[in-house]
Motif scaffolding. Structure first.
Motif, short mmCIF file in Angstrom:
data_model
loop_
_atom_site.label_atom_id
_atom_site.label_comp_id
_atom_site.label_asym_id
_atom_site.label_seq_id
_atom_site.Cartn_x
_atom_site.Cartn_y
_atom_site.Cartn_z
N HIS A 40 66.70 60.01 51.06
CA HIS A 40 65.46 59.27 50.87
C HIS A 40 64.78 59.10 52.22
CE1 HIS A 40 62.71 56.44 49.22
NE2 HIS A 40 63.20 55.41 49.88
N ARG A 41 63.53 59.54 52.37
CA ARG A 41 62.86 59.43 53.67
C ARG A 41 61.46 58.87 53.51
NH1 ARG A 41 63.70 64.88 56.94
NH2 ARG A 41 62.91 63.63 58.68
N PRO A 42 61.34 57.55 53.45
CA PRO A 42 60.02 56.94 53.30
C PRO A 42 59.22 57.06 54.60
CG PRO A 42 61.69 55.24 53.60
CD PRO A 42 62.42 56.56 53.55
N ILE A 43 57.91 56.78 54.53
CA ILE A 43 57.09 56.75 55.75
C ILE A 43 56.41 55.39 55.89
CG2 ILE A 43 56.68 59.24 55.95
CD1 ILE A 43 53.90 58.65 54.69
N ARG B 126 58.11 67.81 56.55
CA ARG B 126 57.82 66.37 56.67
C ARG B 126 57.11 66.02 57.96
NH1 ARG B 126 59.82 62.78 53.35
NH2 ARG B 126 59.46 61.20 54.94
N ALA B 127 57.42 66.78 59.04
CA ALA B 127 56.83 66.44 60.34
C ALA B 127 55.31 66.56 60.31
CB ALA B 127 57.41 67.33 61.43
N SER B 128 54.76 67.14 59.23
CA SER B 128 53.30 67.21 59.10
C SER B 128 52.66 65.82 59.14
CB SER B 128 52.90 67.86 57.77
OG SER B 128 53.54 69.08 57.61
N VAL C 156 61.73 58.06 64.63
CA VAL C 156 61.36 58.97 65.72
C VAL C 156 59.90 59.42 65.59
CG1 VAL C 156 61.87 61.20 66.80
CG2 VAL C 156 63.74 59.75 66.00
N THR C 157 59.57 60.08 64.48
CA THR C 157 58.18 60.55 64.34
C THR C 157 57.22 59.37 64.12
OG1 THR C 157 58.63 61.01 62.01
CG2 THR C 157 58.71 62.88 63.53
N GLY C 158 57.74 58.28 63.54
CA GLY C 158 56.89 57.08 63.38
C GLY C 158 56.50 56.53 64.74
N ASP D 107 69.87 72.67 53.72
CA ASP D 107 68.88 72.20 54.69
C ASP D 107 69.21 72.82 56.03
OD1 ASP D 107 70.32 70.16 56.48
OD2 ASP D 107 70.82 69.41 54.51
N LEU D 108 68.38 72.50 57.01
CA LEU D 108 68.50 73.15 58.31
C LEU D 108 69.88 72.99 58.96
CD1 LEU D 108 67.54 74.34 61.00
CD2 LEU D 108 66.28 72.23 61.41
N ARG D 109 70.31 71.74 59.14
CA ARG D 109 71.58 71.55 59.86
C ARG D 109 72.78 71.91 58.99
NH1 ARG D 109 68.80 71.92 64.47
NH2 ARG D 109 67.10 70.43 64.45
N1 EPU Z 1 62.74 55.55 57.87
C1 EPU Z 1 62.22 54.55 57.10
N2 EPU Z 1 60.85 54.40 57.05
C2 EPU Z 1 60.01 55.20 57.77
C3 EPU Z 1 60.55 56.22 58.57
C4 EPU Z 1 61.92 56.38 58.61
O1 EPU Z 1 62.95 53.80 56.45
O2 EPU Z 1 58.81 55.01 57.69
C5 EPU Z 1 64.18 55.76 57.94
C6 EPU Z 1 64.60 57.15 57.49
O3 EPU Z 1 64.71 57.24 56.08
C7 EPU Z 1 65.92 57.32 58.21
C8 EPU Z 1 65.66 56.61 59.52
O4 EPU Z 1 64.59 55.70 59.28
O5 EPU Z 1 66.94 56.68 57.53
C9 EPU Z 1 65.30 57.50 60.68
O6 EPU Z 1 64.26 58.41 60.30
P1 EPU Z 1 63.19 58.94 61.33
O7 EPU Z 1 61.84 58.46 60.94
O8 EPU Z 1 63.64 58.65 62.73
O9 EPU Z 1 63.25 60.51 61.08
P2 EPU Z 1 62.06 61.49 61.31
O10 EPU Z 1 61.24 61.02 62.44
O11 EPU Z 1 61.40 61.78 60.02
C10 EPU Z 1 63.24 63.01 63.09
C11 EPU Z 1 63.64 64.44 63.18
C12 EPU Z 1 64.80 64.70 62.26
C13 EPU Z 1 65.96 63.78 62.67
C14 EPU Z 1 65.49 62.32 62.62
C15 EPU Z 1 66.55 61.34 63.11
C16 EPU Z 1 61.56 65.50 63.74
C17 EPU Z 1 60.48 66.43 63.35
N3 EPU Z 1 62.51 65.28 62.82
O12 EPU Z 1 62.85 62.81 61.73
O13 EPU Z 1 65.19 66.05 62.47
O14 EPU Z 1 67.05 63.96 61.80
O15 EPU Z 1 64.33 62.16 63.44
O16 EPU Z 1 66.92 61.62 64.41
O17 EPU Z 1 61.59 65.01 64.85
C18 EPU Z 1 66.23 68.08 61.94
O18 EPU Z 1 65.80 68.53 63.01
O19 EPU Z 1 67.10 68.69 61.25
C19 EPU Z 1 65.74 66.80 61.45
C20 EPU Z 1 65.84 66.43 60.18
#
Ligand code: EPU
Length: 455
Positions: free
Chosen positions: A122-125, A94-96, A168-170, A373-375
């Protein structure tokens, strides 16, 4: 055939172990190199499958990626022409999606596959896209791809809060895009994670003008270009926490070096609540066996709260401590796939909504389990270390995505873990990390067989 672990439980861990660089800091920084024309050198980037996948993605876009003899990674993006991230690579990780902001900012357009399903819920962007749209990008979906276009992004005042808190990545995606936009951007409800702070340090060293990283309001004054840079990635707080819990769950006595203890306050508070003695200096943790561990109520939250990426590992630990514990995950409310597998090891866990009710048992017992999954994989390894008898953990390719040689580190501390092949436990384990070579510039992890799923 896929790799699996055979674990003989019941060995107390002793000794000293070293934490690698942070996966979640490395991935957005690697993606951001696409916005810098020239050479970037990164130190302390861990040798992980996810790093290798990001390296392949950068290479597919035209970057040269090379692991140097001193262990650092050198990325040269001068030859990058395309701004397309294909489904084949994006679906693996997903981090792509972190390449979206950098490509759009540098080339004025980007075509990045939608990441697809995910094993932790569920992980929307939508927040990434909403932020880029606020900066003036035109965004549409075309045949499974996000197509973003803008001749020059413009600074804006935007809010990145989602239903489960900040992203975080957003936040990283918007920070890099705003760094090359015209004018000032204010990101409200920004993620405060140490990985976001490291991302800001990296961009600042490359010439970006960012203030407030690590708080919920980040201000960015756009610049015309970013320049070559050398940066050292922070150590991995989640790996450090996993090793600390390995010490605690085996009643061991372990010193963890290169631990980013200032980023771990909530993890250390949780261990303290559970009654695990921890001594912390600025880069070292010393964990000792607890004579009277206690059940606890923990909540995974955005930073500075307890990381969701440690929730599964704490669940394994609390499963071994008599009494009633509760873990709630407010970040990923469905991230409980590990619970059913921990139950196979003898744990007593009931999931309701975004919470796990854990009744600690006197002892876990060895079983065959499957990592999802990873963790979750890390939690199963920890539980198997504490369990009586022999366990088999299948699909450890999930673990290899985010931990460098975890079984070797644990074995060095006295664990008995053998990497072998699913269905063929008697054949000798293959080397964990493939040697560096022109064909394998990132020193990536070798796997046997097909993989699926992503985090
Ligand atoms: N979310 C939305 N919309 C978005 C983005 C996120 O609703 O556009 C929601 C997600 O569904 C979630 C929350 O916001 O409920 C937080 O998600 P976030 O975007 O912060 O997650 P991420 O950036 O995709 C990073 C880590 C994850 C870690 C999360 C939370 C990286 C590459 N990944 O993911 O790491 O769990 O932040 O801290 O930085 C892991 O390393 O095992 C892992 C999954």
């Amino acid at each position: 055939m896929m790799d699996m672990f055979c674990v003989e439980g019941g060995h107390v861990l002793h000794g000293t172990v070293f934490v690698d660089g942070s996966k979640n800091a490395s991935l957005p920084i690697l993606a951001a190199t696409l916005a810098i024309e020239g050479e970037v050198t990164l130190e302390q980037v861990p040798q992980l499958q996810d790093v290798a996948t990001m390296g392949q993605l950068l290479q597919s876009i035209g970057a040269a990626v090379e692991r140097l003899d001193d262990g650092s990674l050198r990325i040269n993006t001068c030859a990058v022409k395309s701004s397309m991230a294909p489904y084949e690579l994006v679906r693996q990780m997903r981090a792509s999606v972190c390449v979206l902001g950098p490509l759009l900012a540098r080339f004025g357009s980007a075509r990045v596959s939608l990441p697809g399903g995910c094993n932790i819920g569920h992980r929307p962007i939508d927040l990434h896209l909403r932020g880029l749209a606020a900066l003036g990008a035109e965004i549409r979906l075309e045949a499974g791809y996000i197509v973003a276009e803008s001749s020059r992004l413009r600074g804006a005042d935007l809010d990145l809060c989602g239903p489960h808190g900040p992203t975080v990545t957003g936040t990283c995606n918007i920070m890099i895009a705003a760094s090359l936009a015209k004018g000032r951007t204010i990101i409200r409800s920004a993620a405060k994670e140490p990985e976001v702070q490291d991302f800001a340090r990296f961009l600042t060293a490359a010439g970006a003008r960012i203030s407030g990283a690590g708080t919920s309001i980040v201000e960015i004054d756009g610049v015309d270009h970013l320049h070559e840079v050398r940066h050292t990635v922070i150590p991995d707080r989640i790996e450090a926490a996993t090793l600390a819990i390995a010490a605690a769950i085996t009643h061991g006595d372990v010193t963890i070096r290169n631990a980013p203890t200032t980023h771990m306050t909530c993890v250390l508070n949780a261990l303290n609540l559970i009654g695990i003695p921890v001594d912390a200096t600025h880069d070292t943790l010393h964990i000792r066996a607890s004579s009277m561990p206690r059940p606890a109520r923990l909540t995974a939250e955005p930073y500075p709260g307890l990381p969701t990426d440690c929730q599964a590992q704490f669940m394994a630990l609390l499963s071994t401590i008599e009494g009633e514990s509760l873990i709630t995950d407010t970040v990923f409310p469905e991230r409980f796939m590990h619970a059913a597998e921990l139950v196979r090891l003898g744990a007593d866990i009931r999931i309701q909504n975004n919470s796990a009710f854990i009744r600690g048992v006197a002892r876990l017992s060895g079983a065959s389990v499957m990592a999802s999954d990873l963790r979750a994989s890390a939690a199963l390894v920890l539980a198997a270390l504490a369990a009586e008898g022999h366990s088999e953990i299948r699909r450890v390719y999930h673990l290899d995505r985010g931990y460098h040689a975890l079984e070797q580190k644990l074995n060095h501390l006295g664990a008995k873990i053998q990497r072998t092949h699913d269905g063929s436990p008697n054949i000798a384990p293959r080397p964990h990390i493939a040697p560096l070579s022109p064909d394998n510039p990132l020193g990536s992890v070798r796997h046997a067989g097909k993989r699926s799923g992503q985090e």
